[in-house]
Design a protein around this motif. Structure first.
Motif, PDB file in Angstrom:
ATOM      1  N   ALA A  84      32.051  25.874 -21.447  1.00 19.51           N
ATOM      2  CA  ALA A  84      30.678  26.193 -21.047  1.00 19.51           C
ATOM      3  C   ALA A  84      30.645  27.400 -20.117  1.00 19.51           C
ATOM      4  N   ARG A  85      29.545  28.134 -20.202  1.00 23.48           N
ATOM      5  CA  ARG A  85      29.340  29.267 -19.307  1.00 23.48           C
ATOM      6  C   ARG A  85      28.334  28.959 -18.212  1.00 23.48           C
ATOM      7  N   ILE A  86      27.350  28.105 -18.508  1.00 21.67           N
ATOM      8  CA  ILE A  86      26.298  27.820 -17.537  1.00 21.67           C
ATOM      9  C   ILE A  86      26.115  26.312 -17.394  1.00 21.67           C
ATOM     10  N   PHE A  87      25.651  25.903 -16.198  1.00 24.78           N
ATOM     11  CA  PHE A  87      25.630  24.479 -15.868  1.00 24.78           C
ATOM     12  C   PHE A  87      24.365  24.092 -15.101  1.00 24.78           C
ATOM     13  N   LEU A  88      24.093  22.796 -15.130  1.00 29.13           N
ATOM     14  CA  LEU A  88      23.150  22.167 -14.214  1.00 29.13           C
ATOM     15  C   LEU A  88      23.962  21.346 -13.216  1.00 29.13           C
ATOM     16  N   ALA A  89      23.675  21.490 -11.939  1.00 30.82           N
ATOM     17  CA  ALA A  89      24.326  20.677 -10.917  1.00 30.82           C
ATOM     18  C   ALA A  89      23.564  19.365 -10.793  1.00 30.82           C
ATOM     19  N   TYR A  90      24.258  18.253 -11.002  1.00 29.57           N
ATOM     20  CA  TYR A  90      23.615  16.932 -11.046  1.00 29.57           C
ATOM     21  C   TYR A  90      24.135  16.069  -9.910  1.00 29.57           C
ATOM     22  N   PHE A  91      23.291  15.847  -8.915  1.00 32.41           N
ATOM     23  CA  PHE A  91      23.626  14.902  -7.849  1.00 32.41           C
ATOM     24  C   PHE A  91      23.253  13.514  -8.343  1.00 32.41           C
ATOM     25  N   GLN A  92      24.262  12.744  -8.719  1.00 34.44           N
ATOM     26  CA  GLN A  92      24.065  11.508  -9.472  1.00 34.44           C
ATOM     27  C   GLN A  92      24.272  10.250  -8.650  1.00 34.44           C
ATOM     28  N   ALA A  93      25.337  10.206  -7.870  1.00 33.53           N
ATOM     29  CA  ALA A  93      25.733   8.948  -7.239  1.00 33.53           C
ATOM     30  C   ALA A  93      24.782   8.523  -6.127  1.00 33.53           C
ATOM     31  N   TYR A  94      24.447   7.232  -6.139  1.00 35.83           N
ATOM     32  CA  TYR A  94      23.594   6.629  -5.112  1.00 35.83           C
ATOM     33  C   TYR A  94      22.249   7.349  -5.012  1.00 35.83           C
ATOM     34  N   THR A  95      21.730   7.537  -3.787  1.00 35.58           N
ATOM     35  CA  THR A  95      20.383   8.077  -3.600  1.00 35.58           C
ATOM     36  C   THR A  95      20.503   9.484  -3.033  1.00 35.58           C
ATOM     37  N   SER A  96      20.356  10.479  -3.897  1.00 32.16           N
ATOM     38  CA  SER A  96      20.706  11.849  -3.530  1.00 32.16           C
ATOM     39  C   SER A  96      19.586  12.617  -2.846  1.00 32.16           C
ATOM     40  N   THR A  97      18.573  11.885  -2.342  1.00 33.42           N
ATOM     41  CA  THR A  97      17.594  12.477  -1.424  1.00 33.42           C
ATOM     42  C   THR A  97      17.587  11.711  -0.103  1.00 33.42           C
ATOM     43  N   TYR A  98      18.588  10.851   0.089  1.00 33.12           N
ATOM     44  CA  TYR A  98      18.607   9.955   1.241  1.00 33.12           C
ATOM     45  C   TYR A  98      19.593  10.469   2.283  1.00 33.12           C
ATOM     46  N   SER A 115      28.768  14.742  -6.122  1.00 27.90           N
ATOM     47  CA  SER A 115      28.459  13.768  -5.082  1.00 27.90           C
ATOM     48  C   SER A 115      28.399  14.457  -3.734  1.00 27.90           C
ATOM     49  N   GLY A 116      27.323  14.193  -3.024  1.00 30.17           N
ATOM     50  CA  GLY A 116      27.212  14.654  -1.644  1.00 30.17           C
ATOM     51  C   GLY A 116      27.616  13.577  -0.665  1.00 30.17           C
ATOM     52  N   ASN A 117      28.285  12.527  -1.179  1.00 35.33           N
ATOM     53  CA  ASN A 117      28.697  11.386  -0.358  1.00 35.33           C
ATOM     54  C   ASN A 117      27.504  10.720   0.318  1.00 35.33           C
ATOM     55  N   PHE A 118      26.424  10.584  -0.431  1.00 32.13           N
ATOM     56  CA  PHE A 118      25.238   9.903   0.077  1.00 32.13           C
ATOM     57  C   PHE A 118      25.418   8.390  -0.040  1.00 32.13           C
ATOM     58  N   THR A 119      24.555   7.665   0.608  1.00 27.24           N
ATOM     59  CA  THR A 119      24.540   6.214   0.471  1.00 27.24           C
ATOM     60  C   THR A 119      23.185   5.805  -0.093  1.00 27.24           C
ATOM     61  N   CYS A 120      22.754   4.591   0.173  1.00 29.32           N
ATOM     62  CA  CYS A 120      21.520   4.069  -0.392  1.00 29.32           C
ATOM     63  C   CYS A 120      20.854   3.152   0.638  1.00 29.32           C
ATOM     64  N   PRO A 121      19.541   3.227   0.798  1.00 31.05           N
ATOM     65  CA  PRO A 121      18.863   2.358   1.763  1.00 31.05           C
ATOM     66  C   PRO A 121      18.922   0.888   1.372  1.00 31.05           C
ATOM     67  N   ASN A 122      19.311   0.648   0.145  1.00 32.71           N
ATOM     68  CA  ASN A 122      19.454  -0.721  -0.332  1.00 32.71           C
ATOM     69  C   ASN A 122      20.854  -1.265  -0.071  1.00 32.71           C
ATOM     70  N   ARG A 123      21.685  -0.435   0.569  1.00 31.24           N
ATOM     71  CA  ARG A 123      23.040  -0.854   0.913  1.00 31.24           C
ATOM     72  C   ARG A 123      23.314  -0.783   2.408  1.00 31.24           C
ATOM     73  N   ASP A 124      22.671   0.178   3.082  1.00 35.97           N
ATOM     74  CA  ASP A 124      23.022   0.388   4.493  1.00 35.97           C
ATOM     75  C   ASP A 124      22.203  -0.464   5.451  1.00 35.97           C
ATOM     76  N   GLY A 125      21.343  -1.331   4.910  1.00 38.98           N
ATOM     77  CA  GLY A 125      20.560  -2.228   5.745  1.00 38.98           C
ATOM     78  C   GLY A 125      19.150  -1.768   6.021  1.00 38.98           C
ATOM     79  N   THR A 126      18.811  -0.536   5.648  1.00 39.68           N
ATOM     80  CA  THR A 126      17.452  -0.047   5.874  1.00 39.68           C
ATOM     81  C   THR A 126      16.445  -0.881   5.097  1.00 39.68           C
ATOM     82  N   LEU A 127      16.744  -1.123   3.830  1.00 38.12           N
ATOM     83  CA  LEU A 127      15.912  -1.988   2.992  1.00 38.12           C
ATOM     84  C   LEU A 127      16.617  -3.294   2.653  1.00 38.12           C
ATOM     85  N   GLY A 128      17.906  -3.232   2.504  1.00 38.85           N
ATOM     86  CA  GLY A 128      18.664  -4.417   2.131  1.00 38.85           C
ATOM     87  C   GLY A 128      20.143  -4.104   2.140  1.00 38.85           C
ATOM     88  N   ARG A 129      20.927  -5.070   1.745  1.00 36.23           N
ATOM     89  CA  ARG A 129      22.369  -4.884   1.640  1.00 36.23           C
ATOM     90  C   ARG A 129      22.845  -5.425   0.294  1.00 36.23           C
TER      91      ARG A 129
END
Length: 306
Positions: free
Chosen positions: A80-94, A34-48
């Protein structure tokens, strides 16, 4: 999918895990960050309030109280020896571009991380972000853009408060794949007002556009969501295990073998789950779907090739 699921599913489904194992010669594990991102559908940009199926508490385990390096260390499978880093929570390009780049760079700094998976909405992917993801791919990393579509029907998307359209998805999927970025599409089966026809239609539309992988989730009701209140009022229903397994199996059978399946069902912690009860465990879902595929044909068995 973890290895125990692949042992039964991989005879009938082209799984994401098997594809990575074939490429790297060993198991590759995804680590949710988690990068502690939020979502435009929560912060009021698109909705709450977010999508009606979503609950803030359901992401409690992905809030990322430590640095990304600490999260990688704490969450990784010790075998495991190798991994994929997965930014999962909320909108991880926002977020601001510099913030996103710093997060992605930090996750990829570990020599044991061989790729990046970024979960997001179809309407929150700028050209600058696509350029950045493309640059990681050119450096040799495995790069995946995970797009939460859920349904191709705009009436359904409006009903569940998504605040994006199927056209948003179509445009973003094409833009990403034109840059060589692989796309994993998330779909929810059993959304309000939808049945088998809707699921197969959505699948067909997604395949026509082009996708590299799919994640299937059954609709389940979690505490703290708008759907919890709708379910309590009797306004929505959920599928039985048999109903879901039948629809999911048909979708898999209608999927060409070159498309990977990253997940064929979801589970929720018992403390968060309202309904259906069977969604608290993953194995019954896997076994039910596998049983149908074993009897009636696996992935691609219903695809009509020209």
């Amino acid at each position: 999918m973890n290895n125990s699921e692949n042992l039964s599913l991989n005879r009938y489904v082209h799984t994401f895990g098997d594809s990575l194992r074939e490429k790297y010669g060993e198991n590759v594990y995804k680590i949710s960050l988690s990068g502690n991102f939020t979502c435009p559908n929560r912060d009021g940009t698109l909705g709450r309030g977010g999508c009606t199926f979503c609950s803030v508490a359901s992401f409690a385990g992905n809030n990322g109280t430590g640095t990304l390096r600490e999260q990688l260390f704490e969450n990784r499978n010790p075998r495991a020896r190798i991994f994929l880093a997965y930014f999962q929570a909320y909108t991880s390009t926002y977020a601001e571009f510099t913030v996103l780049k710093k997060c992605y760079d930090e996750a990829l700094a570990s020599p044991r991380v061989i790729g990046l998976c970024v979960g997001t909405r179809p309407d929150c992917v700028s050209d600058s972000i696509l350029d950045l993801l493309e640059s990681y791919g050119k450096q040799g990393y495995d790069v995946w853009l995970e797009l939460g579509l859920q349904s191709s029907f705009d009436t359904t998307l409006e009903r569940i408060n998504r605040h994006h359209t199927f056209e948003d998805y179509r445009i973003t999927a094409i833009r990403a794949r034109n840059r060589g970025i692989r796309v994993c599409t998330h779909l929810i089966v059993g959304l309000p007002g939808e049945g088998l026809m809707h699921s197969l239609t959505t699948l067909g539309r997604v395949l026509d556009i082009g996708t590299d992988a799919l994640k299937l989730h059954q609709l389940h009701i979690v505490r703290g969501s708008q759907m919890e209140r709708e379910y309590a009022r009797g306004e929505i229903t959920v599928l039985s295990l048999e109903e879901y397994a039948g629809i999911a199996a048909l979708m898999i059978q209608h999927t060409p073998e070159n498309v990977l399946y990253e997940r064929v069902g979801a589970s929720a912690a018992g403390s968060m789950l309202v309904a259906p009860e069977w969604a608290s465990k993953r194995w019954p879902v896997i076994n039910a779907i596998t049983g149908i595929l074993a009897r009636e044909g696996g992935q691609g068995s219903r695809v009509r090739y020209a």
